[in-house]
Design an enzyme around this catalytic site. Structure first.
Site, PDB file in Angstrom:
ATOM      1  N   GLU A 164      43.316  62.697  33.064  1.00 51.68           N
ATOM      2  CA  GLU A 164      42.125  62.864  32.222  1.00 51.68           C
ATOM      3  C   GLU A 164      41.756  61.503  31.675  1.00 51.68           C
ATOM      4  OE1 GLU A 164      41.905  66.155  29.289  1.00 51.68           O
ATOM      5  OE2 GLU A 164      40.701  64.783  28.080  1.00 51.68           O
ATOM      6  N   GLU A 168      48.236  67.937  27.105  1.00 53.24           N
ATOM      7  CA  GLU A 168      48.475  67.021  25.972  1.00 53.24           C
ATOM      8  C   GLU A 168      49.452  67.585  24.946  1.00 53.24           C
ATOM      9  OE1 GLU A 168      44.599  65.823  24.587  1.00 53.24           O
ATOM     10  OE2 GLU A 168      44.189  64.732  26.436  1.00 53.24           O
TER      11      GLU A 168
END
Ligand SMILES: *[C@@H]1O[C@H](CO)[C@@H](O)[C@H](O)[C@H]1NC(C)=O
Ligand SMILES: *[C@@H]1O[C@H](CO)[C@@H](O)[C@H](O)[C@H]1NC(C)=O
Ligand SMILES: *[C@@H]1O[C@H](CO)[C@@H](O)[C@H](O)[C@H]1NC(C)=O
Ligand SMILES: *[C@@H]1O[C@H](CO)[C@@H](O)[C@H](O)[C@H]1NC(C)=O
Ligand SMILES: *[C@@H]1O[C@H](CO)[C@@H](O)[C@H](O)[C@H]1NC(C)=O
Ligand SMILES: *[C@@H]1O[C@H](CO)[C@@H](O)[C@H](O)[C@H]1NC(C)=O
Length: 668
Positions: free
Chosen positions: A260, A184
């Site tokens: 995810e 991320e």
């Protein structure tokens, strides 16, 4: 109520509720392989880490620990996960704790820290075909050479990551299948290319690259402009895509994954979310793998995102665990498919709302998974872009191509009851005949069906686990009895820094075996780690306690503390409040109401110095705190108000080596 299935085969169609569909949407859905197959299915998985989400699992005693692992990984038992994605520990806070790096320092290498190696081996032991993914959230400080950035020296970062893959093979015989970039966070094209080059040089051609574990963009766009980058990225992994992809991602012609997703409390709502995205990530977004954050909720529940695991195992002291509904929703797909199967070319939307996917092994096996989750109940952390309504409906599947000769399918059924928590989960309804090349189901809302040629499905159930109990009210650890094969002491949950077992063979006395904070430089962080280091332990509800611990500050720049009523952890650790009793090697002490050390409640002289053992004792009673040094009162009658309760903790002033011994806590 279970649907009636046990009527005589083809007669059932005329008599049973299966055909009672007046006024309802009545969809027809053709299943065939005659014109080829759609995308390859890559598996359903879960993440351990990002961060420390499996921390308490390793401290479970047998047989409970093995039972939990069986529910997660064993084929035809429970979730039968097809992918395990683990954090490559980076010595920094990565959501619910820190995980240790295999290279704390530039000249350091150790492939036995933490618990991810162990977890990967346990998963492989149960399912040799499980796919393994490694992904870093953070990096040790030396990677950044002073900057909070891992890409200035991409060759160093690639060496660090490839070392982890080589170590997995050399020390644990684990083949890593996929490797990620930086969770991320920004990717760097040059780094990705150097990573590929370094992998190839080490004969790790088989390791595939997933990028960039963030949004679809900008990675997809950049790949379209940079053919070399497009060449080396094998999978585009997006997080929490809300079941949607983007045209640019499709244009790359790469595999698309929800690398995810989920991150939802693991009750019926979490199960509903999971059922919906497992199908719709493919149906709406062409994603061929969905990976849940997280695998198992094995961290103190009051840390951020408590119980956002597929099941819960957060009480190693009691042995209690719970097999939560998302486990059985996972089983609907995983027990009847394998990575390498292909999706059939179908639209996948049901006329009355909900979705279905169909997969085949190309050898005649067929698995259909149907879900009819209502939007309002099955919202994930990132819900779908637009709500939709759903009504009871009839669905008729027609079987063509290789499937035209199928005579019956096994049926597995779940119905989520959001109000009563009285769900039916992964129940076998036996076999259902296919009549005249078709099979009709009456679908109500919030149901999951699997129809499959495979007869291997099984819902395992071990004996009931022990009942839930709070953390023991008295607890001590002298760190002499180790917790093989782990580097951390039971129940301690590091929130900044890394606390490891340490042996000092030249110690003349009782401090040969200690616990040592070993991070000596601020890592390349993923969130705002504290400036201090801290490891929490115990029960968040604790109010009154007496906590003692020996501390050994190794450097004159250091400092150590013990604390109670610590109210925050995980990504919020730097804002933690509590009652912190600090000693410093300049011979002073402090009592502060915060980890940061700014809310000073008391301070004075202590005579503490570096390279010497001192015993600290902190007593909290109602609104009063007192402290002792080496058994003698040092300060007392300090008034405390906030916070009212919290964990116990140990820690250091900064990233300095410090040892702890003879930890003892008494709360009643
Ligand atoms: C649970 O479901 C069963 C079967 O559908 C039903 O008989 C029972 O009344 C339900 N219990 C609750 C508390 O809703
Ligand atoms: C389906 O899969 C099973 C188990 O992998 C295999 O034995 C069987 O041959 C396959 N084909 C059919 C048509 O069942
Ligand atoms: C199914 O197969 C039959 C016979 O092979 C064929 O006539 C029909 O067009 C097929 N239907 C579809 C939708 O593929
Ligand atoms: C190990 O013990 C010796 C003897 O007490 C001491 O001098 C030394 O500083 C200790 N080393 C560490 C790293 O604690
Ligand atoms: C903590 O101690 C205070 C003072 O002795 C007492 O009034 C209070 O009830 C205790 N709280 C708990 C939760 O035990
Ligand atoms: C703390 O409070 C107790 C009881 O009120 C008193 O006897 C004692 O002198 C106080 N200690 C200090 C250091 O003020």
């Amino acid at each position: 109520m279970l649907p009636l299935l046990l009527l005589p085969p083809c007669l059932a169609l005329a008599l049973s509720p299966w055909s009672a569909a007046a006024g309802k949407p009545s969809g027809s859905y053709w299943l065939t392989d005659a014109k080829g197959l759609a995308r390859e299915f890559d598996g359903i998985g879960a993440v351990s880490g990002g961060g420390a989400t499996s921390r308490l699992l390793v401290d479970y005693e047998e047989p409970y620990r093995s039972e939990i692992l069986d529910y997660l990984f064993k084929p035809n038992c429970g979730a039968a996960l097809q992918i395990l994605k683990v954090e490559i520990g980076g010595d920094a806070q990565s959501t619910d704790g820190t995980e240790a790096s295999h290279m704390h320092y530039e000249n350091d290498e150790n492939y036995f820290r933490g618990y991810e190696w162990w977890l990967m081996k346990e998963a492989k032991k149960r399912n040799p075909n499980i796919k393994l993914i490694g992904l870093p959230w953070a990096f040790p400080g030396w990677i950044g050479k002073g900057e909070n950035w891992p890409y200035d020296h991409p060759d160093v970062t690639a060496y660090y990551i490839v070392s982890w893959i080589l170590g997995a093979k050399r020390f644990h015989d684990l083949d890593i299948d996929y490797i990620g970039i930086w969770n991320e966070r920004t990717f760097n094209s040059k780094y990705i290319k150097i990573l590929r080059y370094t992998l190839d040089k080490q004969e790790l051609q088989r390791v595939r690259i997933v990028a960039s574990d963030n949004q679809w963009e900008p990675i997809s766009f950049v790949m379209m402009l940079d053919s070399e980058l497009r060449e080396v990225v094998d999978v585009i992994g997006a997080h929490y895509p809300g079941t949607k992809t983007m045209p640019s991602a499709l244009l790359t012609k790469k595999k698309l994954w929800a690398s995810e997703d989920y991150s939802t409390f693991n009750n019926e709502v979490g199960a509903g979310c999971w059922a919906r995205i497992l199908n719709q990530n493919y149906v709406n977004g062409h994603m061929t793998s969905t990976i849940a954050w997280n695998l198992v909720a094995s961290y103190y529940e009051e840390l951020p995102f408590g119980r956002c695991g597929l099941m819960t195992a957060q009480e190693p002291w009691s042995g209690h665990y719970s097999v939560d509904p998302p486990i059985w929703i996972t089983a609907h797909t995983t027990q009847f498919t394998q990575p390498g199967w292909h999706y059939l070319m179908v639209d996948g939307h049901l006329e009355g709302g909900g979705s279905y996917v169909a997969l085949t092994d190309g050898k005649g096996n067929l698995t259909i998974i149907i879900e009819t989750m209502t939007y309002s109940h099955s919202a994930c952390i990132r819900p779908p872009l637009s709500p939709y309504s759903l009504s009871p409906q009839k669905a008729t599947f027609y079987f063509n191509g290789s499937f035209s000769h199928l005579e019956a399918l096994q049926v597995w059924y779940s119905k989520l009851e959001f109000k009563s928590a009285n769900s039916t989960l992964f129940q076998s309804l036996g076999s259902k005949k296919i009549c005249d090349g078709m099979l009709t189901l009456n679908l109500d809302q919030d149901e999951v069906y699997t129809l499959t040629t495979l007869t291997t499905g099984r819902k395992s159930r071990f004996r009931d686990p022990p009942r839930s109990q709070p953390f023991p009210s008295t607890y001590k650890d002298d760190f002499n009895v180790r917790n093989p094969p782990f580097s951390e002491a039971p129940y301690f949950s590091d929130q900044t820094g890394v606390f490891e077992y340490f042996v000092n063979t030249s110690d003349p006395g009782e401090h040969v075996f200690t616990l040592r904070q070993v991070v000596n430089q601020r890592p390349v962080t993923w969130v705002s780690d504290a400036e201090n280091t801290i490891s929490i332990i115990g029960n968040y509800k604790w109010v009154n306690l007496t906590l003692s611990c020996d501390v050994y500050i190794e450097s004159n720049q250091g400092g150590a503390f013990i604390a109670g009523r610590v109210d925050k952890g995980g990504i919020y650790i730097s804002d933690a409040e509590g009652v912190f009793f600090w000693v410093f090697p300049d011979g002073t002490y402090r009592v502060t109401g915060d980890l940061y050390g700014q809310k000073v409640l008391m301070k004075g002289l202590s005579g503490v110095r570096a390279e010497s053992w001192h015993r600290l004792t902190l007593t909290l009673r109602g609104t009063t705190a007192s402290g002792m040094l080496n058994g003698y009162p040092l300060w007392e009658n300090v008034t405390i108000t906030n916070p009212e309760n919290g964990w116990a903790a140990i820690g250091t002033k900064s990233f300095e080596f410090t040892q702890f011994d003879n930890f003892h806590i008494q709360t009643s």
